[in-house]
Design an enzyme around this catalytic site. Sequence first.
Site, PDB file in Angstrom:
ATOM      1  N   SER A  61      -9.679  -0.924   7.235  1.00 14.29           N
ATOM      2  CA  SER A  61      -9.160  -0.923   5.872  1.00 14.29           C
ATOM      3  C   SER A  61      -8.462  -2.209   5.475  1.00 14.29           C
ATOM      4  O   SER A  61      -8.299  -2.478   4.282  1.00 14.29           O
ATOM      5  CB  SER A  61      -8.195   0.255   5.689  1.00 14.29           C
ATOM      6  OG  SER A  61      -8.862   1.475   5.913  1.00 14.29           O
TER       7      SER A  61
ATOM      8  N   LYS B 108       0.845  -1.202   0.000  1.00 13.58           N
ATOM      9  CA  LYS B 108       0.000   0.000   0.000  1.00 13.58           C
ATOM     10  C   LYS B 108       0.878   1.250   0.000  1.00 13.58           C
ATOM     11  O   LYS B 108       1.867   1.327   0.749  1.00 13.58           O
ATOM     12  CB  LYS B 108      -0.906  -0.042   1.236  1.00 13.58           C
ATOM     13  CG  LYS B 108      -1.957   1.052   1.323  1.00 13.58           C
ATOM     14  CD  LYS B 108      -2.817   0.787   2.557  1.00 13.58           C
ATOM     15  CE  LYS B 108      -3.921   1.823   2.739  1.00 13.58           C
ATOM     16  NZ  LYS B 108      -4.769   1.506   3.912  1.00 13.58           N
TER      17      LYS B 108
ATOM     18  N   SER C  84      -9.302   1.299   3.025  1.00 16.11           N
ATOM     19  CA  SER C  84      -8.461   2.074   2.136  1.00 16.11           C
ATOM     20  C   SER C  84      -7.398   1.234   1.451  1.00 16.11           C
ATOM     21  O   SER C  84      -6.732   1.692   0.518  1.00 16.11           O
ATOM     22  CB  SER C  84      -7.792   3.210   2.916  1.00 16.11           C
ATOM     23  OG  SER C  84      -6.980   2.711   3.965  1.00 16.11           O
TER      24      SER C  84
END
Length: 567
Positions: free
Chosen positions: A159, A61, A135
């Site tokens: 997330s 990420k 996310s």
Amino acid sequence: MRPEVRERVLQAYKRIAEVDRPEVWITLRNEDDVLAEAVALDEALASGAALPLAGVLVAVKDNIDVAGLPTTAACPEFAYTPAASAIAVERLTSQGALVLGKTNLDQFATGLVGTRSPYGAVRCAWDPTLISGGSSSGSAVAVALGIVDVGIGTDTAGSGRVPAAFHDIVGIKASLGIVPNTGVVPACADYDCVTVLARDLDSAAAAMKVMTGPTASDSRSRAWPADVRLAASPQPRVAVPRDDDLTALSPAYRRAFEATVAGLADKGISHAEVDISALLDAAKLLYDGAIVAQRYSAVGTFLDTAPSGADPTVAAIVGSAAGPSAHRYVDDLDALATAETAAQALLSGFDGLLLPTTTEHPTIAAVQADPIGINRRLGTFTNFCNLLDMAAVAVPGAPTPDGDPFGVMVVVPAFEDQIAIDLAAQLSGVASPSLIDDGIEVLVVGAHLRGFPVHHQLTERGARFGGEVRTTADYRLVDLHTTPPKPGLVRRAGDGAPIAGELYRMSAAAVGTFLAGLPAPMGLGPVELSDGRSVTGFCCAHDAAEAGTDITEYGGWRAYLDQGLRS
């Protein structure tokens, strides 16, 4: 070169081209560079290096640093290129993992939808009209599409779990601080976690295991405590929410959760309903309370400069986080302390809490029409976990009536991570991987064996079964003629036989209380196993052994009793 490593890298880049999902990646590494790392990895393996993650492909990420690759947090103007990787990433690559690139996310890790990015909305892997969940959207989709083995994300509000639920994959959110956040762009510094997404529990746990451990560079990092439990109960019991606590679920998700709960008994898990309203109320404090001020502390000053790449929804959320007063923040911290105590009481007598991971699977169009309302609803069951210092493992549950993925979470108190993994494995019908190597190996040869009278003294302490073993041929076993019946193990070098037993791993504190409770003439001491290991095992005083009956010829306590010599 080991052809499987090279082929795996080639297949990954071929898959990237096939699926044509450019929004998954913010920075994708050059294929030749990754292949060169595969060559170096193969050379290290050929030299005898022990690399448990050799050849595992990883997507990271883009709010987590990877040395030499820009970190953007999905905002181009925020970008910087770190010289060093985040500790979590460095630990993975040091054990042989290969990073393919940096993945898209809800900007500054603010969102559960995966659409809040100037690099594009990340679409669901199996239906591009649906959201991917955020996310950690890009990392989850890279796993679900079969590009990488492991996706590394973060989780503050859910997330690392919501996108797992949407894609029928596994998400592990460890206890706060167990994985250091050094090299991670903060969202809410006190409540951020580095997480793992993978297609199966084994892969997820293997990556998480490597990343854990405190470091001086992260003042919030924590070690496993001395009394950490290393296994769930043999007959686990979980709490499930009342119907009144499930009103946020869509009809399809409600039926899927009911089907999941209905199937627990067949998986050897009992359950009872509990009132989780205190947890759901606490969840609202993450965005609707003063705790959101942590988001302003993290990136508010930067977003105040109005960068052109700022997502409007994210900018509005972070901007409003400058408003809460200090006394409101203190009041919310007090409310969380009260809720944490309530959570501990609620889970007393249970191994964990089973929840739906999220409430529904919306379309991208629906989220664009209602970006705040839908996002808030998606975090109904996830938002409280980090606020209340809890761990969670997300796994697939029963599918919806239409056959779509539906996910559930096992939620446990801090440091009960292994318990959550054990329960998740039982739910999934797979063997449970070990997450924690801490502890002391203890050999039992008599009344503590499975199915025997005081075995509960092990399970109550969270001891983890390590298999059936035998000692070297330097031991003798005697029946001590006690009530309840138990044997004694005595070392007689050169005058014994292999004795059968069971090996368990226990925390240091559990071994201490175990030893303190042993009755005379029993004690613990070093015992040599047939495979060359030396472990802690039961022994007894020589005078007690001399007064007993030698049963060494049977090779073990169970075999002795099976022949009906003792009832």
